[in-house]
Design a protein around this motif. Sequence first.
Motif, mmCIF file in Angstrom:
data_model
loop_
_atom_site.group_PDB
_atom_site.id
_atom_site.type_symbol
_atom_site.label_atom_id
_atom_site.label_comp_id
_atom_site.label_asym_id
_atom_site.label_seq_id
_atom_site.Cartn_x
_atom_site.Cartn_y
_atom_site.Cartn_z
ATOM 1 N N TRP A 1 -9.437 -12.283 4.455
ATOM 2 C CA TRP A 1 -8.921 -11.040 4.383
ATOM 3 C C TRP A 1 -9.066 -9.532 4.468
ATOM 4 O O TRP A 1 -7.945 -9.029 5.048
ATOM 5 C CB TRP A 1 -9.088 -10.684 3.081
ATOM 6 C CG TRP A 1 -7.709 -11.327 1.701
ATOM 7 C CD1 TRP A 1 -8.088 -12.968 1.162
ATOM 8 C CD2 TRP A 1 -6.763 -11.586 1.456
ATOM 9 N NE1 TRP A 1 -7.357 -13.268 0.328
ATOM 10 C CE2 TRP A 1 -5.700 -12.763 0.684
ATOM 11 C CE3 TRP A 1 -5.860 -10.544 1.609
ATOM 12 C CZ2 TRP A 1 -5.029 -13.331 0.254
ATOM 13 C CZ3 TRP A 1 -4.441 -10.783 1.324
ATOM 14 C CH2 TRP A 1 -3.887 -11.774 0.313
ATOM 15 N N LEU A 2 -10.413 -9.799 5.374
ATOM 16 C CA LEU A 2 -10.781 -8.733 6.009
ATOM 17 C C LEU A 2 -10.404 -8.489 7.058
ATOM 18 O O LEU A 2 -9.902 -7.472 7.824
ATOM 19 C CB LEU A 2 -12.532 -8.512 5.717
ATOM 20 C CG LEU A 2 -12.919 -7.007 6.727
ATOM 21 C CD1 LEU A 2 -12.445 -5.974 5.361
ATOM 22 C CD2 LEU A 2 -14.804 -7.316 5.630
ATOM 23 N N LEU A 3 -10.168 -10.146 8.168
ATOM 24 C CA LEU A 3 -9.942 -9.377 9.827
ATOM 25 C C LEU A 3 -8.472 -9.001 9.254
ATOM 26 O O LEU A 3 -8.141 -8.099 10.192
ATOM 27 C CB LEU A 3 -10.011 -11.359 9.793
ATOM 28 C CG LEU A 3 -9.708 -11.295 11.317
ATOM 29 C CD1 LEU A 3 -10.549 -10.538 12.181
ATOM 30 C CD2 LEU A 3 -9.495 -12.504 11.398
ATOM 31 N N ASN B 1 -1.438 -0.199 2.068
ATOM 32 C CA ASN B 1 -3.212 -0.589 1.708
ATOM 33 C C ASN B 1 -4.382 -0.872 0.561
ATOM 34 O O ASN B 1 -5.337 -1.944 0.916
ATOM 35 C CB ASN B 1 -4.019 0.027 2.577
ATOM 36 C CG ASN B 1 -3.713 0.422 4.165
ATOM 37 O OD1 ASN B 1 -2.377 -0.579 4.504
ATOM 38 N ND2 ASN B 1 -3.409 1.150 4.717
ATOM 39 N N ARG B 2 -4.241 -0.185 -0.042
ATOM 40 C CA ARG B 2 -4.756 -0.403 -1.333
ATOM 41 C C ARG B 2 -4.392 -1.455 -2.285
ATOM 42 O O ARG B 2 -5.572 -2.684 -2.611
ATOM 43 C CB ARG B 2 -4.762 0.641 -2.322
ATOM 44 C CG ARG B 2 -5.512 0.856 -4.091
ATOM 45 C CD ARG B 2 -4.719 1.529 -4.726
ATOM 46 N NE ARG B 2 -5.604 1.433 -6.364
ATOM 47 C CZ ARG B 2 -4.882 2.636 -7.271
ATOM 48 N NH1 ARG B 2 -4.471 3.191 -7.148
ATOM 49 N NH2 ARG B 2 -5.652 2.081 -8.386
ATOM 50 N N ILE B 3 -3.056 -1.716 -2.640
ATOM 51 C CA ILE B 3 -2.747 -3.268 -3.083
ATOM 52 C C ILE B 3 -2.812 -4.372 -2.130
ATOM 53 O O ILE B 3 -3.218 -5.628 -2.736
ATOM 54 C CB ILE B 3 -0.903 -3.402 -3.212
ATOM 55 C CG1 ILE B 3 -0.525 -2.095 -4.352
ATOM 56 C CG2 ILE B 3 -0.339 -4.138 -3.138
ATOM 57 C CD1 ILE B 3 0.706 -1.997 -4.267
ATOM 58 N N TYR B 4 -2.622 -3.812 -0.639
ATOM 59 C CA TYR B 4 -3.442 -5.492 -0.406
ATOM 60 C C TYR B 4 -5.274 -5.864 -0.442
ATOM 61 O O TYR B 4 -5.060 -7.184 -0.507
ATOM 62 C CB TYR B 4 -2.893 -5.237 1.210
ATOM 63 C CG TYR B 4 -3.491 -5.682 2.277
ATOM 64 C CD1 TYR B 4 -3.089 -7.570 2.469
ATOM 65 C CD2 TYR B 4 -5.096 -5.874 2.732
ATOM 66 C CE1 TYR B 4 -3.976 -8.143 3.693
ATOM 67 C CE2 TYR B 4 -6.240 -7.109 3.981
ATOM 68 C CZ TYR B 4 -4.990 -8.519 4.202
ATOM 69 O OH TYR B 4 -5.959 -9.443 4.850
ATOM 70 N N LEU B 5 -5.415 -5.134 -0.331
ATOM 71 C CA LEU B 5 -7.443 -4.461 -0.677
ATOM 72 C C LEU B 5 -7.421 -5.252 -1.745
ATOM 73 O O LEU B 5 -8.658 -6.277 -2.186
ATOM 74 C CB LEU B 5 -7.628 -3.707 -0.263
ATOM 75 C CG LEU B 5 -8.039 -3.572 0.849
ATOM 76 C CD1 LEU B 5 -8.218 -1.545 1.201
ATOM 77 C CD2 LEU B 5 -8.540 -3.784 1.898
ATOM 78 N N LEU B 6 -6.712 -4.785 -2.853
ATOM 79 C CA LEU B 6 -7.184 -5.194 -4.172
ATOM 80 C C LEU B 6 -6.473 -6.586 -4.460
ATOM 81 O O LEU B 6 -7.175 -7.706 -4.856
ATOM 82 C CB LEU B 6 -6.555 -4.516 -5.050
ATOM 83 C CG LEU B 6 -6.856 -2.477 -5.445
ATOM 84 C CD1 LEU B 6 -6.211 -2.295 -6.777
ATOM 85 C CD2 LEU B 6 -8.182 -3.513 -5.770
#
Length: 246
Positions: A18-20, A35-40
């Motif tokens: 996910w980080l990559l 971006n926030r939704i993706y990271l969470l």
Amino acid sequence: MDDLYSYLWQSSSMIILWLLLYKLFFNKITYFKTNRIYLLIGLLFSFAIPLLNFESELAFTFSTKSNENLTINYYNISNTQRIENNVSNLIEKSSSELPKEQNINWDYSKIIYIIYLIGLSLFLLKLVFNVTKLIKNINSNIYRKESYKNIKCIITKDKIPAFSFLRTIYISENDYTSIHSTNILEHELIHIKQKHSLDLLLIETLKLILWFNPLLYYYSKCIKDNHEFEVDNTIIQNHSDKSSYY
């Protein structure tokens, strides 16, 4: 314990994936809410999906062991007499054979498991200590309490970086009385409205589980950085005079 190792390995691998993907496709775009939704979602999936596999493996292992126990019990009942007849022979043979040397067999899986638990305990104690220390320092330095747009403001005597947590803003007397106080308070107010504290509580809790994974700490940094970008972008969009915010 093998199931636990598998879960930790799968979670760590998904964090890396996910980080990559975030660095490749999301890091440069300015849709900070996306971006926030993706990271969470990535964070939750990295811990939840391996957990489902972990529970399935536990259920399968439990079922297999139950069947083995039933088979063993049946075997023991039907062959009790034969086992009793061989016991005396086994005892005599064992007593006559002394081991020439003893080899120490290290159970490395148990050692790793103990190290993991020690690390988990230490990081938990560190978190509790830091939170307790922060609360103690704030309580001992409270200058006064104010309200800003129905949000509680704790004003401290000592100079501290302004921050917010849940529905409270913490700010020093020096910043509260400065000409930039409105900008600072508005910045923290957006953090509260967007519930960024919940993200931080989630990541800090999950960091306890994967305390050994340095990329999870970088993942945490990405979430915090995105919070700041999201707040700045929101304020700038709502500001008639953008230069005054800077």
